[in-house]
Scaffold this active site. Structure first.
Site, PDB file in Angstrom:
ATOM      1  N   HIS A   1      49.389  33.154  59.174  1.00 18.68           N
ATOM      2  CA  HIS A   1      48.720  31.861  59.062  1.00 18.68           C
ATOM      3  C   HIS A   1      48.752  31.344  57.628  1.00 18.68           C
ATOM      4  O   HIS A   1      48.620  32.104  56.675  1.00 18.68           O
ATOM      5  CB  HIS A   1      47.265  31.973  59.527  1.00 18.68           C
TER       6      HIS A   1
ATOM      7  N   CYS B   1      52.175  27.772  58.298  1.00 20.12           N
ATOM      8  CA  CYS B   1      51.893  26.343  58.197  1.00 20.12           C
ATOM      9  C   CYS B   1      51.712  25.922  56.742  1.00 20.12           C
ATOM     10  O   CYS B   1      51.316  26.729  55.900  1.00 20.12           O
ATOM     11  CB  CYS B   1      50.626  25.997  58.983  1.00 20.12           C
TER      12      CYS B   1
END
Length: 238
Positions: free
Chosen positions: A42, A98
């Protein structure tokens, strides 16, 4: 290698273990060394407090314990593995997360359109974010304002990052490819997911997999570097 499936507490991707691993990577680095940092997990971003970001945000990596220990900010990553890189050494970072385009805070970002034409954007700010003479490259999953998706193409029912899958496919299928060819190849695979070429997971991908072809996958793999170069002439070598 740090994974959340490890039982050894020193091999779990906690914030402190990732910090230790980053310091280990560059420790004793010499001319001729080739360093590789791969992160699949993440990513996020937060407000930039030291005014060294073009968009006003610091990009971050989220360790397993980020909710209690906090995230790893791009400023720290740059200071740990980019700035110490000596003359004659090379670093490649493959960041599958991301908001990851400038997560190494490298001075130059490659801006490429859909036809493959590109320009280098100078994002140099104070303080200096380059190396100590070495070369640093970052291949990231998406732009700083984009999210990345997952795929089960690598490991059956287990999800892995789409960038990781596309990167492996490109390098295995085309030995000796250039940085430009690598970037174009990865982007083509992800765009092809709209027509069933690659099954993706995640909130954006779920719409695509249901054949809602008017839904655009915005993820586009990116390249940044400590210096500018001809991406269609320079061969990609780890």
């Amino acid at each position: 290698m740090l994974t959340e499936d490890e039982t050894n507490p020193l091999k779990i991707p906690t914030k402190e273990n990732i910090r230790l691993a980053l310091r280990w990577l560059v420790q004793g680095c010499q001319p001729g060394d080739s360093l590789v940092f791969h992160f699949s997990g993440h990513g996020s971003k937060q407000l930039d407090n030291d005014m060294d970001e073009v968009d006003g945000f610091d990009e971050t990596l989220c360790p397993l314990d980020y909710e209690t220990r906090g995230m790893i900010v791009d400023d720290e990553i740059n200071a740990t593995i980019v700035r110490p890189l000596p003359q004659g050494a090379t670093l490649h970072a493959i960041i599958d997360a991301c908001y990851s385009q400038t997560v190494l805070d490298l001075p130059f970002v490659c801006r490429m359109n859909r036809e493959g034409y590109y320009t280098w954007e100078d994002q140099t700010r104070s303080p200096y974010k380059g190396t100590s003479g070495g070369l640093a490259f970052c291949i990231s999953a998406c732009d700083d304002n984009q999210t990345s998706v997952d795929t089960t193409a690598l490991a059956g029912n287990a999800s892995t990052g789409a960038l990781t899958y596309c990167f492996i496919q490109a390098v295995q299928n085309e030995p000796g490819l250039t940085y430009g060819r690598l970037l174009n190849s990865m982007r083509q695979v992800i765009r092809g997911a709209k027509t069933g070429g690659l099954r993706l997971n995640g909130p954006i991908a779920s719409l695509v997999n249901k054949a809602l072809f008017n839904t655009e996958i915005t993820q586009e793999p990116q390249l940044s570097s400590s210096e500018t170069f001809d991406i269609y002439a320079k061969q990609f070598i780890l």
